[in-house]
Enzyme design. Structure first.
Site, short mmCIF file in Angstrom:
data_model
loop_
_atom_site.label_atom_id
_atom_site.label_comp_id
_atom_site.label_asym_id
_atom_site.label_seq_id
_atom_site.Cartn_x
_atom_site.Cartn_y
_atom_site.Cartn_z
N ALA A 231 13.70 1.58 -5.60
CA ALA A 231 13.96 1.62 -3.99
C ALA A 231 12.71 0.75 -3.22
CB ALA A 231 13.42 3.19 -3.66
N SER A 232 13.10 0.11 -2.24
CA SER A 232 12.40 -0.78 -1.40
C SER A 232 11.93 -1.86 -2.19
CB SER A 232 11.26 0.31 -0.90
OG SER A 232 10.50 -0.67 0.11
N MET A 233 10.57 -2.20 -2.23
CA MET A 233 9.99 -3.30 -3.27
C MET A 233 10.42 -3.12 -4.48
SD MET A 233 6.05 -4.30 -3.15
CE MET A 233 5.36 -5.31 -4.80
N GLY A 235 13.26 -2.87 -5.31
CA GLY A 235 14.46 -3.61 -5.44
C GLY A 235 14.32 -5.00 -5.80
#
Length: 413
Positions: A231-233, A235
């Site tokens: 999730a988020s970074m 990714g």
């Protein structure tokens, strides 16, 4: 989505939306979030902390009272919400890592989550994963108590989120679909940063490798069907790991990120090569002053740099920018990924807009770009505010991928 609260302050609004989104899996209640925000002075980090801490303390107290009265479901629900509220309380304080309020709220968040975890059926099990002479904290979710090997999602958060928050950002949704879940905090993420002083590292395959080593020893894990979700970074970190570990059977980037160097250099009015050279220089007072001025003029940038210095274990804004340059999937890394890959993209992502598309274009594996729009209420970073919608689409894709039926396509919103 237009801000419903804190207009003009995108940091405060996004963090509020984040909690609104966690309502879907028990991490907040609408009225509690709204009444907390009514007590906050926009842009004031101390006010933010004080309001969320008060709400968290109140809700945790209700959880303890419910548990003492034998009301296990009510206690579990209260502890889940309190955990998220404590997480939010310390969110903006990392500009001073020695601030005692950080550890107080963080430890309370973990304690409340573990109280809740013990009250699920089956219980969510805290685990410690061996890693380079220490351990990574995490949680194992089982679909039932049978011990049957099941498709498994190994998952982690990003730049600023906790492994406990992953309950709302994918773990609960996977478990209710019958998957085993192993969620963990890696270096630089709160569990290891607070307690072992570990900062982020770009070679995330060295982190995920030991986690998968641990996962495949568990009877609940089917080693042939291990998916990776970041999730988020995360990714960016998840595809980095998948590029070098062929045990990953499917990959979910929530949302996709290709090159954090784009982010590090975006606000520097120089050609990228020159901006990189100056970020890495031993001494550049002119650039230091430019960065300080930019932070003073942007609450979002101020928070990102202050937290980034904390999470990457560096001492200056320029050192943070220089370290961020190492986080990328260039030089053929993205092209090494061989498993089916889902890249999510929010149309109004305030942090990584355009990055999912860059990652998607560099993939040579079976790939899907899954867009989320304002019309769906899902256009924010990581689809915050639309978790039920987002995870229905993500896990429907994943179920197909793990049965080798994943289409290679650019999905319509």
């Amino acid at each position: 989505m237009e801000p419903l609260l804190f207009p003009g302050n995108p940091s405060f609004w996004y963090e509020t939306l984040r909690s609104f989104g966690h309502i879907a899996y028990g991490g907040a209640d609408f009225g509690e979030v709204v009444t907390t925000c009514e007590r906050i002075i926009p842009g004031d980090y101390d006010s933010w902390h004080d309001a969320w801490l008060a709400t968290a303390d109140s809700v945790a107290g209700k959880g303890r009272a419910a548990l003492e009265g034998g009301h296990r479901v009510s206690a579990r629900d209260a502890f889940l919400r309190a955990s998220n509220y404590y997480r939010s309380a310390e969110f903006f304080l990392h500009g001073d890592p020695a601030d005692p309020r950080i550890r107080h709220a963080y430890d309370a968040s973990v304690a409340c989550f573990r109280e809740a975890a013990a009250l699920f059926t089956p219980a969510v099990e805290p685990v410690e994963i061996p890693y380079e002479g220490t351990v990574l904290p995490g949680y194992l979710y089982r679909a039932d108590d049978s011990g049957t090997a099941r498709p498994t999602v190994v998952m982690f958060n990003g730049f600023d989120g906790t492994v406990e928050e992953m309950h709302f950002f994918g773990a609960a949704a996977a478990a209710e679909r019958g998957h085993t879940v192993l969620a963990f905090d890696g270096p630089g993420q709160p569990g290891t940063r607070h307690r072992q002083g570990l900062g982020f590292r770009p070679d995330w395959e060295k982190v995920v490798g030991p986690v998968i080593d641990h996962a495949v020893t568990r009877p609940e894990v089917d080693p042939s069907r291990v998916a990776l979700l970041g999730a988020s970074m995360g990714g960016l970190l998840a595809p980095r790991a998948a590029a070098f570990d062929d045990r990953v059977a499917a990959l979910v980037c929530l949302d996709g990120v290709y090159d954090l160097g784009d982010i590090a250099t975006a606000g520097i009015p120089l050609p990228r090569a020159e901006a990189e050279r100056r970020l890495r220089a031993d001494h550049d007072p002119e650039l230091d002053a430019m960065l300080a001025e930019a932070m003073a003029g942007s609450p979002m940038l101020r928070w990102a740099v202050e937290h980034g210095m904390f999470a990457l274990n560096v001492t200056t804004p320029r050192a943070f920018g220089a370290a961020y340059l190492d986080y990328h999937l260039r030089d053929g890394v993205a092209e090494k990924i061989s498993c089916p890959t889902l890249v999510c993209a929010g149309a109004d992502d305030g942090f990584f807009r355009g990055q999912p598309e860059q990652l998607y274009e560099h993939l040579t594996c079976p790939r899907t770009l899954l867009g989320f729009t304002a019309g769906q209420g899902a256009d924010a970073h990581c689809q915050s505010g639309a978790q039920r919608l987002a995870f229905a689409r993500v896990y429907d894709w994943l179920d197909d991928a793990l049965t080798r039926r994943a289409p290679a396509l650019r999905a319509a919103p």
